[in-house]
Enzyme design. Structure first.
Site, PDB file in Angstrom:
ATOM      1  N   HIS A  35       7.091  -0.921 -16.207  1.00 54.02           N
ATOM      2  CA  HIS A  35       6.084  -1.235 -17.250  1.00 54.02           C
ATOM      3  C   HIS A  35       5.580  -0.039 -17.805  1.00 54.02           C
ATOM      4  CE1 HIS A  35       5.423  -5.604 -16.026  1.00 54.02           C
ATOM      5  NE2 HIS A  35       6.501  -5.520 -15.421  1.00 54.02           N
TER       6      HIS A  35
ATOM      7  N   TYR B 213      -5.381  -7.016 -17.295  1.00 55.34           N
ATOM      8  CA  TYR B 213      -6.707  -7.079 -16.288  1.00 55.34           C
ATOM      9  C   TYR B 213      -7.708  -7.525 -17.345  1.00 55.34           C
ATOM     10  CZ  TYR B 213      -4.465  -3.823 -12.720  1.00 55.34           C
ATOM     11  OH  TYR B 213      -3.608  -3.193 -11.963  1.00 55.34           O
TER      12      TYR B 213
ATOM     13  N   PRO C 151      -8.459  -3.640  -4.855  1.00 55.69           N
ATOM     14  CA  PRO C 151      -6.988  -3.520  -5.454  1.00 55.69           C
ATOM     15  C   PRO C 151      -6.977  -3.351  -6.850  1.00 55.69           C
ATOM     16  CG  PRO C 151      -7.963  -5.860  -4.643  1.00 55.69           C
ATOM     17  CD  PRO C 151      -8.993  -4.814  -4.355  1.00 55.69           C
TER      18      PRO C 151
ATOM     19  N   LYS D 230      -3.745   0.977  -6.024  1.00 55.59           N
ATOM     20  CA  LYS D 230      -3.554   2.143  -5.252  1.00 55.59           C
ATOM     21  C   LYS D 230      -3.159   2.157  -4.032  1.00 55.59           C
ATOM     22  CE  LYS D 230      -3.735   4.886  -8.888  1.00 55.59           C
ATOM     23  NZ  LYS D 230      -2.460   4.363  -9.327  1.00 55.59           N
TER      24      LYS D 230
ATOM     25  N   TYR E 189      -3.669   5.716 -13.663  1.00 50.44           N
ATOM     26  CA  TYR E 189      -3.090   4.570 -13.188  1.00 50.44           C
ATOM     27  C   TYR E 189      -1.648   4.672 -12.817  1.00 50.44           C
ATOM     28  CZ  TYR E 189      -1.789  -0.441 -13.522  1.00 50.44           C
ATOM     29  OH  TYR E 189      -1.379  -1.754 -12.960  1.00 50.44           O
TER      30      TYR E 189
HETATM   31  P1  FAD Z   1      -0.607  -2.622   6.499  1.00 46.51           P
HETATM   32  O1  FAD Z   1      -0.089  -3.071   5.370  1.00 46.51           O
HETATM   33  O2  FAD Z   1      -1.949  -3.255   6.774  1.00 46.51           O
HETATM   34  O3  FAD Z   1       0.315  -2.471   7.792  1.00 46.51           O
HETATM   35  C1  FAD Z   1      -0.342  -2.235   9.087  1.00 46.51           C
HETATM   36  C2  FAD Z   1       0.235  -2.876  10.178  1.00 46.51           C
HETATM   37  O4  FAD Z   1      -0.188  -2.525  11.384  1.00 46.51           O
HETATM   38  C3  FAD Z   1       0.500  -4.463   9.832  1.00 46.51           C
HETATM   39  O5  FAD Z   1       1.847  -4.954   9.967  1.00 46.51           O
HETATM   40  C4  FAD Z   1      -0.318  -4.937  11.334  1.00 46.51           C
HETATM   41  O6  FAD Z   1       0.244  -6.108  11.856  1.00 46.51           O
HETATM   42  C5  FAD Z   1       0.131  -3.930  12.270  1.00 46.51           C
HETATM   43  N1  FAD Z   1      -1.144  -3.624  13.429  1.00 46.51           N
HETATM   44  C6  FAD Z   1      -2.413  -4.009  13.017  1.00 46.51           C
HETATM   45  N2  FAD Z   1      -2.950  -3.814  14.241  1.00 46.51           N
HETATM   46  C7  FAD Z   1      -2.149  -3.438  15.211  1.00 46.51           C
HETATM   47  C8  FAD Z   1      -2.182  -3.328  16.618  1.00 46.51           C
HETATM   48  N3  FAD Z   1      -3.315  -3.300  17.347  1.00 46.51           N
HETATM   49  N4  FAD Z   1      -1.022  -2.938  17.411  1.00 46.51           N
HETATM   50  C9  FAD Z   1       0.027  -2.955  16.618  1.00 46.51           C
HETATM   51  N5  FAD Z   1       0.197  -3.088  15.355  1.00 46.51           N
HETATM   52  C10 FAD Z   1      -0.995  -3.510  14.441  1.00 46.51           C
HETATM   53  N6  FAD Z   1      -1.768  -1.554  -3.151  1.00 46.51           N
HETATM   54  C11 FAD Z   1      -1.237  -0.871  -4.291  1.00 46.51           C
HETATM   55  O7  FAD Z   1      -0.697   0.281  -4.306  1.00 46.51           O
HETATM   56  N7  FAD Z   1      -0.784  -1.664  -5.333  1.00 46.51           N
HETATM   57  C12 FAD Z   1      -1.216  -3.049  -5.498  1.00 46.51           C
HETATM   58  O8  FAD Z   1      -0.758  -3.561  -6.628  1.00 46.51           O
HETATM   59  C13 FAD Z   1      -1.795  -3.678  -4.475  1.00 46.51           C
HETATM   60  N8  FAD Z   1      -2.310  -4.587  -4.638  1.00 46.51           N
HETATM   61  C14 FAD Z   1      -3.081  -5.535  -3.466  1.00 46.51           C
HETATM   62  C15 FAD Z   1      -3.277  -6.706  -3.688  1.00 46.51           C
HETATM   63  C16 FAD Z   1      -4.109  -7.343  -2.544  1.00 46.51           C
HETATM   64  C17 FAD Z   1      -4.418  -8.952  -2.872  1.00 46.51           C
HETATM   65  C18 FAD Z   1      -4.325  -6.615  -1.279  1.00 46.51           C
HETATM   66  C19 FAD Z   1      -4.988  -7.396  -0.398  1.00 46.51           C
HETATM   67  C20 FAD Z   1      -3.825  -5.410  -1.170  1.00 46.51           C
HETATM   68  C21 FAD Z   1      -3.100  -4.791  -2.338  1.00 46.51           C
HETATM   69  N9  FAD Z   1      -2.666  -3.626  -2.067  1.00 46.51           N
HETATM   70  C22 FAD Z   1      -2.100  -2.934  -3.388  1.00 46.51           C
HETATM   71  C23 FAD Z   1      -3.083  -2.547  -1.076  1.00 46.51           C
HETATM   72  C24 FAD Z   1      -1.896  -2.439  -0.106  1.00 46.51           C
HETATM   73  O9  FAD Z   1      -1.131  -3.958   0.172  1.00 46.51           O
HETATM   74  C25 FAD Z   1      -2.365  -1.898   1.208  1.00 46.51           C
HETATM   75  O10 FAD Z   1      -2.777  -0.502   1.058  1.00 46.51           O
HETATM   76  C26 FAD Z   1      -0.973  -1.492   2.112  1.00 46.51           C
HETATM   77  O11 FAD Z   1      -0.680  -2.733   2.657  1.00 46.51           O
HETATM   78  C27 FAD Z   1      -1.411  -0.395   2.996  1.00 46.51           C
HETATM   79  O12 FAD Z   1      -0.234  -0.506   3.952  1.00 46.51           O
HETATM   80  P2  FAD Z   1      -0.380   0.092   5.534  1.00 46.51           P
HETATM   81  O13 FAD Z   1       1.010   0.429   6.051  1.00 46.51           O
HETATM   82  O14 FAD Z   1      -1.185   1.269   5.557  1.00 46.51           O
HETATM   83  O15 FAD Z   1      -1.383  -1.007   6.178  1.00 46.51           O
HETATM   84  C1  DHB Z   2      -1.083  -6.483  -8.276  1.00 44.62           C
HETATM   85  C2  DHB Z   2      -2.136  -6.447  -7.180  1.00 44.62           C
HETATM   86  C3  DHB Z   2      -3.087  -5.526  -7.885  1.00 44.62           C
HETATM   87  O1  DHB Z   2      -3.872  -5.142  -7.020  1.00 44.62           O
HETATM   88  C4  DHB Z   2      -3.054  -4.857  -9.097  1.00 44.62           C
HETATM   89  O2  DHB Z   2      -3.781  -4.043  -9.418  1.00 44.62           O
HETATM   90  C5  DHB Z   2      -2.099  -5.304  -9.769  1.00 44.62           C
HETATM   91  C6  DHB Z   2      -0.885  -6.119  -9.479  1.00 44.62           C
HETATM   92  C7  DHB Z   2       0.225  -7.659  -8.135  1.00 44.62           C
HETATM   93  O3  DHB Z   2      -0.044  -8.088  -6.718  1.00 44.62           O
HETATM   94  O4  DHB Z   2       1.108  -7.908  -8.483  1.00 44.62           O
END
Ligand code: FAD
Ligand code: DHB
Length: 407
Positions: free
Chosen positions: A78, A206, A298, A302, A389
């Site tokens: 994009h 957005y 979100p 990021k 962004y």
């Molecule tokens: P997580 O994905 O939370 O992974 C952590 C892992 O640890 C999980 O699998 C969990 O089960 C495991 N765990 C937890 N506790 C324990 C334990 N006690 N023992 C063993 N394992 C455990 N980010 C972007 O960059 N771009 C986006 O467009 C974006 N959109 C988003 C939209 C939504 C609706 C949401 C909710 C988030 C969004 N994010 C986005 C954020 C992104 O999804 C998270 O920042 C990302 O998942 C972080 O990854 P992580 O591996 O640090 O944590």
């Molecule tokens: C999506 C999630 C976001 O938080 C965002 O800023 C843009 C797109 C997505 O899930 O597609």
């Protein structure tokens, strides 16, 4: 080197989200042995629908690991993003302004690609590990323990990487007086819907509307991902598909609303919004990375991208430790991450403030209108938004830092 239920590895990684899986692959590529311990099943982890927008730096890390062929085949590039306000849409031409674009490719797909790569190289990942506990991370012989299917296990290691997200055990293992926490909780959440229908938009929208924020995103030419700002008291069951699409249409702007098809949802979830940072990210031999250390609302897309830069820095620091017994990159890990984290926190906070309804604050509402008007009129403001962004640079690698120091 397994003796009964005791094992040894160089790095024990807690959590198999994007941070844990990516760190596992980066360490594998650097010849460092790691075991991933995850609380849930692999299927459960793959079922969580979250991020969709990848910065170019994130794609480059996946390229270096050789895990991006499906991303390039199925993801979409994009070159712009749209902001909806008062019924009109304003395009921010990312590529024209800053020479970079973003890639839309689901977090679920990255997770699947990384899980497959891990299985292909024969590296260990333990799923369904309960009661994970971290031990002796303040000394030089840390361990983690867990139970699986009723059997107790212990992993001795040199380092622990806490990649277990916001609700994980790693940050909670650190005595509260050692943690500096910075936090802002927002008075609303995001309700997200995934549906199999072709998106009537080409780029993400957005939208700031009188009724609250809405986001039009996608996963593929036949799958949409859409969000609306909702109340923190709302439950998923309060929102039928019909109610969701009705609300989404009212917020996204007339031209798109007329073309939105109210398809049945295949996933629906609510996420609260918060900004959160813990400092430092290192406690003895325990290193926090990703959502375990920081949360962004979100709106700026990021969170996943920050998890990638954290584990990229961590793998460089661990690689330098094993190659050269150099402690310095490990000592600098926290500061290096925090410089990038705080800039992403600032941007996500700014996007959130400009695009959501904050009831009962008339001054904030005027400031929001003024910020958006300024953004639409000013190339300088648009360039600043675009620069953030698409993602700020990772900064020099430890290799180039060493070259500089030697020069
Ligand atoms: P997580 O994905 O939370 O992974 C952590 C892992 O640890 C999980 O699998 C969990 O089960 C495991 N765990 C937890 N506790 C324990 C334990 N006690 N023992 C063993 N394992 C455990 N980010 C972007 O960059 N771009 C986006 O467009 C974006 N959109 C988003 C939209 C939504 C609706 C949401 C909710 C988030 C969004 N994010 C986005 C954020 C992104 O999804 C998270 O920042 C990302 O998942 C972080 O990854 P992580 O591996 O640090 O944590
Ligand atoms: C999506 C999630 C976001 O938080 C965002 O800023 C843009 C797109 C997505 O899930 O597609």
């Amino acid at each position: 080197m397994s003796t009964g239920t005791r094992t040894r590895t160089q790095v024990a990684i807690v959590g198999s989200g994007p941070a844990g899986l990516l760190l596992g692959q980066l360490l594998h590529q650097a010849g460092i042995d790691a075991i991933i311990v995850e609380r849930h099943s692999a299927e459960y982890v793959l079922g969580r629908i979250r991020a969709g927008v990848l910065e170019q730096g994130t794609v480059e890390v996946l390229d270096r690991l050789g895990v991006s062929s499906r991303l390039h085949a199925e993801g979409s590039i994009h070159e712009g993003v749209e902001i909806g306000f008062r019924g009109r849409r304003h395009r921010i031409p990312l590529k024209t302004l800053v020479g970079k674009a973003v890639t839309v490719y689901g977090q679920t797909e990255i997770t699947r690609d990384l899980m497959e790569a891990r299985a292909a190289c024969g590296a260990t990942a333990v799923y369904e590990a309960v009661d994970v506990e971290l031990h002796d991370w303040a000394g030089i012989s840390p361990k983690i323990s867990y139970r699986r299917h009723g059997v107790a296990y212990e992993i001795a290691c040199d380092f622990i990487a806490g990649c277990d997200g916001y609700h994980g055990v790693s940050r909670r293992s650190i005595p509260p007086p050692a943690l500096n926490i910075f936090e802002r909780v927002y008075p609303f959440g995001w309700l997200g819907v995934l549906a199999d229908v072709p998106p009537p938009w080409q780029e993400l929208i957005y939208a700031n509307s009188e009724r609250g924020f809405a986001l039009a995103s996608l996963r593929s030419p036949t799958r949409v991902r859409c969000y609306v700002q909702c109340s923190l008291d709302d439950r998923v069951d309060d929102w039928s598909d019909a109610r969701f699409w009705d609300e989404f249409r009212r917020r996204i702007g007339e031209e798109i609303a007329d073309r939105v098809i109210a398809a049945p949802s295949i996933e629906k979830s609510i996420a609260p919004l918060r900004s959160f940072v813990v400092e430092p990210l290192r406690y003895g031999r325990l290193f926090l990375a990703g959502d375990a250390a920081h949360i962004v609302p979100p709106t700026g897309a990021k969170g996943l991208n920050l998890a990638v830069s954290d584990v990229f820095y961590l793998h460089e620091a661990l690689r330098d430790f094993y190659r050269e017994r150099s402690e310095r990159p490990l000592e600098e890990y926290s500061e290096r991450c925090l410089r990038r984290i705080w800039k992403a926190e600032r941007f996500s906070w700014w996007m959130t403030r400009q695009l959501h309804r904050f009831p009962g604050d008339a001054f904030a509402a005027r400031m929001q209108e003024t910020e958006l008007e300024y953004l639409f009129e000013s190339i300088a403001a648009q360039t600043s938004m675009a620069e953030n962004y698409v993602g700020l640079p990772f900064g020099p690698s430890t290799d180039s830092l060493r070259t500089h120091a030697a020069a």
